[in-house]
Design an enzyme around this catalytic site. Structure first.
Site, PDB file in Angstrom:
ATOM      1  N   TYR A 147       0.845  -1.206   0.000  1.00 19.70           N
ATOM      2  CA  TYR A 147       0.000   0.000   0.000  1.00 19.70           C
ATOM      3  C   TYR A 147       0.879   1.255   0.000  1.00 19.70           C
ATOM      4  O   TYR A 147       0.707   2.144  -0.836  1.00 19.70           O
ATOM      5  CB  TYR A 147      -0.910  -0.017   1.230  1.00 19.70           C
ATOM      6  CG  TYR A 147      -1.813   1.197   1.341  1.00 19.70           C
ATOM      7  CD1 TYR A 147      -2.976   1.295   0.584  1.00 19.70           C
ATOM      8  CD2 TYR A 147      -1.509   2.239   2.211  1.00 19.70           C
ATOM      9  CE1 TYR A 147      -3.809   2.409   0.685  1.00 19.70           C
ATOM     10  CE2 TYR A 147      -2.335   3.351   2.317  1.00 19.70           C
ATOM     11  CZ  TYR A 147      -3.486   3.431   1.561  1.00 19.70           C
ATOM     12  OH  TYR A 147      -4.305   4.533   1.664  1.00 19.70           O
ATOM     13  N   LYS A 151       1.191   4.070  -3.105  1.00 22.55           N
ATOM     14  CA  LYS A 151       0.866   5.488  -2.918  1.00 22.55           C
ATOM     15  C   LYS A 151       2.094   6.366  -3.202  1.00 22.55           C
ATOM     16  O   LYS A 151       1.966   7.474  -3.708  1.00 22.55           O
ATOM     17  CB  LYS A 151       0.343   5.728  -1.503  1.00 22.55           C
ATOM     18  CG  LYS A 151      -1.010   5.060  -1.228  1.00 22.55           C
ATOM     19  CD  LYS A 151      -2.114   5.640  -2.096  1.00 22.55           C
ATOM     20  CE  LYS A 151      -3.489   5.132  -1.726  1.00 22.55           C
ATOM     21  NZ  LYS A 151      -4.558   5.729  -2.536  1.00 22.55           N
TER      22      LYS A 151
HETATM   23  N1  LIG Z   1      -8.933   6.185   5.458  1.00 19.86           N
HETATM   24  C1  LIG Z   1      -7.702   6.589   5.575  1.00 19.86           C
HETATM   25  O1  LIG Z   1      -7.212   6.749   6.716  1.00 19.86           O
HETATM   26  C2  LIG Z   1      -6.885   6.949   4.350  1.00 19.86           C
HETATM   27  C3  LIG Z   1      -5.653   7.595   4.533  1.00 19.86           C
HETATM   28  C4  LIG Z   1      -4.909   7.981   3.422  1.00 19.86           C
HETATM   29  C5  LIG Z   1      -5.396   7.745   2.148  1.00 19.86           C
HETATM   30  N2  LIG Z   1      -6.597   7.093   1.987  1.00 19.86           N
HETATM   31  C6  LIG Z   1      -7.077   6.907   0.609  1.00 19.86           C
HETATM   32  O2  LIG Z   1      -8.352   7.497   0.485  1.00 19.86           O
HETATM   33  C7  LIG Z   1      -9.057   6.902  -0.615  1.00 19.86           C
HETATM   34  C8  LIG Z   1     -10.470   6.600  -0.171  1.00 19.86           C
HETATM   35  O3  LIG Z   1     -10.422   5.574   0.805  1.00 19.86           O
HETATM   36  P1  LIG Z   1     -11.401   5.475   2.058  1.00 19.86           P
HETATM   37  O4  LIG Z   1     -10.554   5.564   3.261  1.00 19.86           O
HETATM   38  O5  LIG Z   1     -12.550   6.378   1.898  1.00 19.86           O
HETATM   39  O6  LIG Z   1     -11.807   3.946   1.949  1.00 19.86           O
HETATM   40  P2  LIG Z   1     -13.183   3.204   1.603  1.00 19.86           P
HETATM   41  O7  LIG Z   1     -14.246   3.668   2.531  1.00 19.86           O
HETATM   42  O8  LIG Z   1     -12.845   1.764   1.586  1.00 19.86           O
HETATM   43  O9  LIG Z   1     -13.500   3.712   0.141  1.00 19.86           O
HETATM   44  C9  LIG Z   1     -12.735   3.269  -0.969  1.00 19.86           C
HETATM   45  C10 LIG Z   1     -13.524   3.468  -2.225  1.00 19.86           C
HETATM   46  O10 LIG Z   1     -12.738   2.992  -3.335  1.00 19.86           O
HETATM   47  C11 LIG Z   1     -13.583   2.139  -4.074  1.00 19.86           C
HETATM   48  N3  LIG Z   1     -12.940   1.167  -4.948  1.00 19.86           N
HETATM   49  C12 LIG Z   1     -12.112   0.149  -4.638  1.00 19.86           C
HETATM   50  N4  LIG Z   1     -11.816  -0.535  -5.761  1.00 19.86           N
HETATM   51  C13 LIG Z   1     -12.484   0.076  -6.795  1.00 19.86           C
HETATM   52  C14 LIG Z   1     -12.616  -0.145  -8.193  1.00 19.86           C
HETATM   53  N5  LIG Z   1     -12.002  -1.145  -8.807  1.00 19.86           N
HETATM   54  N6  LIG Z   1     -13.391   0.706  -8.923  1.00 19.86           N
HETATM   55  C15 LIG Z   1     -14.041   1.720  -8.332  1.00 19.86           C
HETATM   56  N7  LIG Z   1     -13.981   1.958  -7.012  1.00 19.86           N
HETATM   57  C16 LIG Z   1     -13.201   1.143  -6.270  1.00 19.86           C
HETATM   58  C17 LIG Z   1     -14.449   1.444  -3.038  1.00 19.86           C
HETATM   59  O11 LIG Z   1     -15.546   0.782  -3.665  1.00 19.86           O
HETATM   60  P3  LIG Z   1     -16.265  -0.478  -2.935  1.00 19.86           P
HETATM   61  O12 LIG Z   1     -17.058   0.122  -1.807  1.00 19.86           O
HETATM   62  O13 LIG Z   1     -17.100  -1.068  -4.015  1.00 19.86           O
HETATM   63  O14 LIG Z   1     -15.167  -1.377  -2.464  1.00 19.86           O
HETATM   64  C18 LIG Z   1     -14.832   2.667  -2.220  1.00 19.86           C
HETATM   65  O15 LIG Z   1     -15.832   3.402  -2.860  1.00 19.86           O
HETATM   66  C19 LIG Z   1      -8.237   5.673  -1.014  1.00 19.86           C
HETATM   67  O16 LIG Z   1      -7.473   5.975  -2.164  1.00 19.86           O
HETATM   68  C20 LIG Z   1      -7.314   5.465   0.183  1.00 19.86           C
HETATM   69  O17 LIG Z   1      -6.135   4.818  -0.156  1.00 19.86           O
HETATM   70  C21 LIG Z   1      -7.327   6.674   3.053  1.00 19.86           C
END
Ligand SMILES: NC(=O)c1ccc[n+]([C@@H]2O[C@H](COP(=O)([O-])OP(=O)(O)OC[C@H]3O[C@@H](n4cnc5c(N)ncnc54)[C@H](OP(=O)(O)O)[C@@H]3O)[C@@H](O)[C@H]2O)c1
Length: 282
Positions: A147, A151
């Site tokens: 991961y 990134k």
């Molecule tokens: N949460 C944190 O602390 C954090 C920190 C730094 C960066 N991020 C980044 O923030 C972004 C959003 O993540 P989140 O934390 O909001 O997580 P999340 O709640 O798991 O949301 C992730 C989203 O990405 C979608 N996704 C995964 N594979 C996909 C695909 N093939 N096509 C289209 N959509 C897809 C998921 O769809 P499904 O629901 O269908 O799986 C969901 O809508 C990500 O890039 C993550 O790496 C998160």
């Protein structure tokens, strides 16, 4: 007649995630919002909000990207938000699974940019591409190297693209997000210490450290989205936005001499315990 609304398309807008909250924040700021997800049924919260258009977009499918782009008449801001995590020690990771993670976190955002670039090139309203990287692009959080590195790679692609698209007047921003409360943990594969792993002697300590490692660090996704939307709607947003729990710590750590935060990271993830067990310090 007033000028048309600035428009934004966001990937990965399932309920409970940052994409969904960002869609709402942009909607409140008066933008035309295209919220997308691979499974539109997961955007129930957004469907109920008049003015947000929900569309199907699987970022892993070129056909899906092309079909979605055809449904969007014009676009000023593209947010590559969809992403996944898959924790594992480097010594235990499945290379196939790590490659699949790169497909989602690195290659998919590039494909989405390629698919929507023709629309962004036509924009006369401050066109912008936003890639969701992470504070882990600079912070080597143990047991999630695939991961972190996906990134970090996206971060470099983003910085490179920033220069490549300057002649065309398209700005690029990356979101170096810290901890935010979303579904990312539940959506990720469970962290395991397999039989035969070099970490097996400390399995319990590692699993229990993992349970609590990020507890209390995450800020609400709604707060994160409000702050980030305001940042992004400036005329010239900063090329990297550090928002979310511990994002500032990560930013500072990236500037300090190598290894200054090693002890903190080792304690947080149970590696201090592994060291005690492996070196028989108990
Ligand atoms: N949460 C944190 O602390 C954090 C920190 C730094 C960066 N991020 C980044 O923030 C972004 C959003 O993540 P989140 O934390 O909001 O997580 P999340 O709640 O798991 O949301 C992730 C989203 O990405 C979608 N996704 C995964 N594979 C996909 C695909 N093939 N096509 C289209 N959509 C897809 C998921 O769809 P499904 O629901 O269908 O799986 C969901 O809508 C990500 O890039 C993550 O790496 C998160």
């Amino acid at each position: 007649m007033g000028s048309p609304k600035r428009s934004v398309l966001i990937t990965g807008c399932s309920d409970g995630g940052m994409g969904s909250e960002l869609a709402i924040a942009f909607h409140k700021a008066g933008l035309k919002v295209y919220a997308t997800a691979r499974n539109p049924a997961k955007m129930a919260k957004l469907v109920s909000l008049e003015g947000i258009e929900t569309l199907e977009l699987d970022v892993l499918s070129e056909a899906s990207i092309a079909a979605c782009a055809k449904k969007v008449p014009s676009l000023d801001i593209l947010v590559n938000n969809a992403g996944q995590a898959n924790p594992a020690a480097v010594s235990d990771m499945s290379i196939a699974e790590a490659k699949a993670l790169y497909d989602i976190n690195l290659w998919a955002p590039i494909a989405v940019i390629q698919g929507f670039l023709p629309l962004l090139l036509k924009s006369t309203s401050n066109p912008l591409i936003v890639n969701h990287t992470s504070v882990t692009s600079v912070a080597p959080i143990p047991f999630q190297a695939a991961y972190n590195s996906s990134k970090a790679a996206l971060s470099m692609v983003t910085d490179t693209l920033r220069l490549e698209l300057q002649p065309f007047g398209i700005q690029i921003v990356q979101l170096k997000t810290g901890a935010v409360k979303t579904n990312i943990g539940e959506n990720a594969k469970k962290f395991v210490v397999p039989d035969g792993s070099i970490y097996e002697p400390a399995r319990e300590a590692l699993l229990s450290a993992r349970e609590t490692a990020f507890t209390g660090m995450g800020i609400p996704a709604e707060q994160w989205a409000r702050e980030v939307a305001a940042d992004l709607l400036r005329k010239t947003p900063a090329p990297a936005l550090w928002r979310g729990g511990s994002a500032t710590t990560g930013r500072v750590a990236a500037l300090l001499p190598y290894g200054m935060f090693d002890n903190m990271l080792k304690k947080m993830t149970g590696l201090d315990r592994v060291e005690q067990i492996v070196r028989k310090l108990d």
